[in-house]
Structures are given as structure tokens and as C-alpha cells.
Design a protein around this motif. Structure first.
Motif, short mmCIF file in Angstrom:
data_model
loop_
_atom_site.label_atom_id
_atom_site.label_comp_id
_atom_site.label_asym_id
_atom_site.label_seq_id
_atom_site.Cartn_x
_atom_site.Cartn_y
_atom_site.Cartn_z
N GLN A 163 -34.25 25.29 -30.43
CA GLN A 163 -33.41 24.85 -31.54
C GLN A 163 -33.85 23.43 -31.90
OE1 GLN A 163 -29.12 23.50 -31.35
NE2 GLN A 163 -28.81 25.59 -32.12
N ARG B 81 -29.72 25.28 -37.85
CA ARG B 81 -29.68 25.68 -36.44
C ARG B 81 -28.90 26.98 -36.28
NH1 ARG B 81 -27.84 19.87 -34.10
NH2 ARG B 81 -29.87 18.97 -33.57
N GLN C 256 -31.12 29.73 -37.07
CA GLN C 256 -32.01 30.01 -35.95
C GLN C 256 -31.30 30.87 -34.90
OE1 GLN C 256 -33.15 25.77 -34.93
NE2 GLN C 256 -35.15 26.73 -34.67
N SER C 257 -30.08 30.50 -34.57
CA SER C 257 -29.36 31.17 -33.48
C SER C 257 -29.06 32.63 -33.77
CB SER C 257 -28.06 30.42 -33.17
OG SER C 257 -27.12 30.59 -34.23
N MET D 134 -32.67 30.82 -26.50
CA MET D 134 -32.82 29.57 -27.24
C MET D 134 -32.43 28.39 -26.36
SD MET D 134 -30.81 28.56 -30.79
CE MET D 134 -29.18 28.40 -29.98
#
Length: 442
Positions: free
Chosen positions: A262, A283, A286-287, A297
Motif C-alpha cells: 500500500q 489506497r 488498492q485494498s 497487502m
């Protein structure tokens, strides 16, 4: 070569030519197809620290020496993955103070850790000629290698005690777009989202696809800053999931481990049209890739000295945290591998109680009151909150709110919060007002 899996060995010969591959007690034979391509698979082998040789025989014979069997990983991304060992302050300081051949750097010489650096000239038609193949770990080759990738390999070696092979293929400043399979981009993404590169698949075609199906255990990914500057959220999630799925497909391994970083605190709000929430929203995008199996992650909120520096230097810790993920999730080690991760909330009067996974030994990393918690009522206006640890939960409140509804944590580009678990791993940024989050009123 990768242990405990059938190992792909391939090449080119004259069409119809017989090819024999011998390694140890194994001999595999095949015939080159009409295009001269051939491939065999060696049987799965245990790790071996004693180098061995392979012969590939047809009308001529090729001998490959000094081969080990162990664990193989591929790391990729943009500049923070490309970030070389020469730029790593720990490594560079030792070299400067003690000299290139000093005992201080002796622990960075390891014949059982092998490095393969993919040169970006592979994007040219004759680019394959610039690669020198695998190298044993020593200063000459290590200085140009990915620092996160190397420190990941070193931690794996320390814990697994088997040879480690690390392939690094990254390009500074690259968006995720050119790392995508060009076919997938054309068929499913280009019509949905604008691409950041005029040549989707550019780096995939030259720097990833030629590596497949080299047998490996998994992938490491450290990229996102470029797409964050473009203020992507859902678009990035869509592309990222396609990247993971397509890379696994090219390696014929739908379960290959895929672990990623991250991105760290940075002053993105200085960019045109961006604000302090651009980073946390990215972020979050991304998660969402964690919905895919065998993904993981790591968090980097505590690894920045200056938020104006988009290249935090603590790459040894990034490599170590990625290795913790792999040791726990890929290799089944019973170790802590993640920081406190939001699970659910309960509204209790004028307070909100937060429950977490990986919450053993919740603590303030600096001994000060917990930071970067905000709270909001029904109007959605978030204000600074008091946050108190109660066992493995956090109680959040504000004297200005009698009916709280939601909490946010580290929801700011500059946030470097102090919430950790007893393993010393930082908490994952989150917001409870994200759709589909678990809430309960009591």
C-alpha cells in the motif's frame, strides 16, 4: 529453479528436432513444433543447496551450470520497487564507510540467493541480448537490484534456509496500464476506462511475458503512485485485478501468491485537482484487490521521514513485511504478518467501538494518545476524535458529538498514525462509511 513444483524448461530448435533435457536423475524428451518451439517439465524436486548442471541436447548441446533448487519470486512495479540497493541508505552507508569489499558488506554476499534483473531494454526487439542471466549475490550485481526484492529474499532465506531466486522487472514512473496484458486491455478495459499509457501492454510485452512460464512461487507488486496522481479509484481496482488474474494465467497458476505494498504518505494534494483524501481513496482501491484469493497487502504509513519524498528509503522494512506475508500465507509459518485491520463497528450511545483482526496487543507505538482518528454524525462532518484502547478494541468519541455514526482512521495523505499491534505492525487505514462496511447499533 522452483522447488516442489513441475519446472518448465523451454526453448527453440529446428522444427521437428528431438530435444533431450537432463537434470540430475531426470531425463525429459520432446520434439520441437512447426515453429521450432519446445517445452518439457521436470518433475517436482526438493530444495538443494548443492549446485548442479543441466544439459539440453539436440543437434547441439547446451550445458547450464551452478543451478540451485529453492524458491523463486518475481517483483515488479514502478520506482519504489525499482529502488536499487545502491540507493538504500543502510547498504550505501556500509559501502561508503567500509569500502566495497569490506567485512561490513560480507553478509550481502550469498551464493544461495540468486538475482535476475530484467533490463528495460527488453522492450526493444533485440532486448533479450542485454540480460546477463542469473547472478550470485555480490556487490557488483546487488547494487543495481531492487532493494525491496532483495530484502524480501534475504528474510526468506533466513527463515526457510533454502536457496532463493529473485527476478526484478520494474520501470520508474510507470502506471499500472503498460504492465497489463495488451490483449486484456484491448478486449475488456480500454472500452471501460481511459488508459494512462498510449501503449497498453508496453512493459508487459517486453518485460513480463517473456518470463512466463518460468516456474515460480509468486509475485510482489509495488506500484500506484502514478495512478494516484491521476486520481483513479474504481478504475485502478479494475485494472489491478485484471493484472493479477492475467499474470497468473500466463504462468498457468491461478493460485500463485500475489503480495503488494500500500503506497506511503505523500503530499499528493499539491497536484492539480487533488486533495488530502486522494491518497486514502486510492489506497482503498488498492485494498479491494484483496478480494482475490492468495493476495496480501503491507502498510507503510510509518516508513516516511518527509511526505514530500515519494521514495521512502526504508526498503529493508518493506522487504521484511512482504516476507512476513509470504512466510505466513504461502509457507504456513505461525507468525504475525499484518497490523490491526478494521473488522466491524458498534455504536454505543455517544461512542463507537471498533473491532479489529490482527489485534493482539493493541498499543500506541510512541506511548502517546492514539492519533489520526476522526468521527462524524449523520451530517457526515468528520471531527478529531479521542481514541482509547480497551483490550483488543478501540473506543472512539468526541465531546462535540452525542450521536456518532462513522469513524475514519488515517484518512489523510499526511497521516502517520501510532496504532500498532504487539508485533510492531501498523494499523491499516480505513473508513466505516465505505459501502458494505459492517456496522451495528447497540
Amino acid at each position: 529453479m522452483q522447488r516442489n513444483k513441475p519446472v518448465a524448461i523451454w526453448g527453440k530448435a529446428t522444427a521437428g528436432e528431438n530435444v533431450t533435457v537432463t537434470f540430475g536423475k531426470q531425463t525429459k524428451q520432446t520434439v520441437a513444433d512447426a515453429n521450432g518451439k519446445w517445452m518439457v517439465h521436470l518433475n517436482a524436486m526438493p530444495a538443494s543447496a548443492t549446485p548442479a548442471s543441466m544439459t539440453i541436447a539436440s543437434s547441439n548441446t547446451i550445458t547450464l551450470n551452478n543451478i540451485l533448487v529453492g524458491e523463486v519470486w518475481l517483483c515488479s512495479g514502478q520506482s519504489n520497487m525499482e529502488f536499487s540497493m545502491a540507493k538504500s541508505s543502510k547498504f550505501a552507508n556500509a559501502v561508503r564507510s567500509q569500502g566495497m569489499d569490506s567485512a561490513a558488506t560480507a553478509n550481502e554476499r550469498n551464493k544461495n540467493i540468486r538475482l535476475f534483473l530484467v533490463r528495460r531494454d527488453l522492450t526493444k526487439p533485440d532486448g533479450a541480448n542485454v540480460n546477463k542471466g542469473w547472478n550470485e549475490t555480490e556487490i557488483t550485481y546487488l547494487k543495481d537490484f531492487s532493494a525491496p526484492g532483495y530484502y524480501f529474499a534475504r528474510k526468506l532465506y533466513e527463515e526457510l534456509n533454502v536457496p532463493i531466486g529473485m527476478i526484478a522487472s520494474s520501470v520508474s514512473g510507470s502506471a499500472i496500464d503498460p504492465w497489463l496484458d495488451g490483449t486484456i486491455v484491448k478486449d475488456t478495459i480500454k472500452h471501460t476506462y481511459a488508459m494512462n499509457e498510449k501503449q497498453p501492454g508496453k512493459f508487459f510485452n517486453g518485460m513480463i511475458e517473456p518470463l512466463a512460464p518460468y516456474t515460480l512461487q509468486g509475485f510482489l507488486w509495488y506500484q500506484g503512485e502514478t495512478n494516484c496522481f491521476s486520481k483513479e479509484t474504481t478504475e485502478y481496482t479494475y485494472k489491478f485485478k485484471h493484472l493479477i488474474n492475467s499474470w497468473r494465467k500466463h504462468w498457468n497458476n491461478s493460485n500463485a501468491s500475489f503480495y503488494f505494498v500500500q503506497i506511503a504518505p505523500h503530499s499528493y494534494s499539491k497536484g492539480k485537482g487533488l486533495n488530502e483524501q486522494t491518497l486514502p481513496e486510492f489506497r482503498e482501491a488498492q485494498s479491494k484487490a484483496l478480494d482475490l484469493p492468495n493476495t496480501g497487502m503491507i502498510i507503510t504509513t510509518d516508513l516516511v521521514d518527509k511526505i514530500d519524498d515519494i521514495h521512502p528509503t526504508y526498503k529493508w522494512e518493506i522487504g521484511r513485511r512482504l516476507a512476513l506475508l509470504a512466510l505466513a500465507k504461502t509457507y504456513g509459518k505461525n507468525i504475525a504478518y499484518a497490523g490491526p485491520t478494521y473488522k466491524r463497528m458498534s455504536i454505543k450511545g455517544n461512542k463507537i467501538e471498533l473491532a479489529f483482526d490482527h489485534a493482539e496487543g493493541l498499543q500506541s507505538g510512541d506511548g502517546q494518545p492514539l492519533t489520526w482518528f476522526t468521527i462524524a454524525g449523520a451530517d457526515g462532518k468528520f471531527v478529531p476524535a479521542d481514541a482509547v484502547i480497551k483490550g483488543n478494541k478501540i473506543i472512539v468519541s468526541s465531546s462535540t458529538l452525542t450521536a456518532p455514526v462513522h469513524v475514519r482512521f488515517a484518512w489523510h495523505e499526511a497521516a502517520q498514525p501510532n496504532l500498532y499491534n504487539k508485533a510492531g505492525l501498523p494499523a491499516v487505514p480505513f473508513r466505516t462509511d465505505r459501502p458494505n462496511q459492517s456496522t451495528a447499533k447497540k
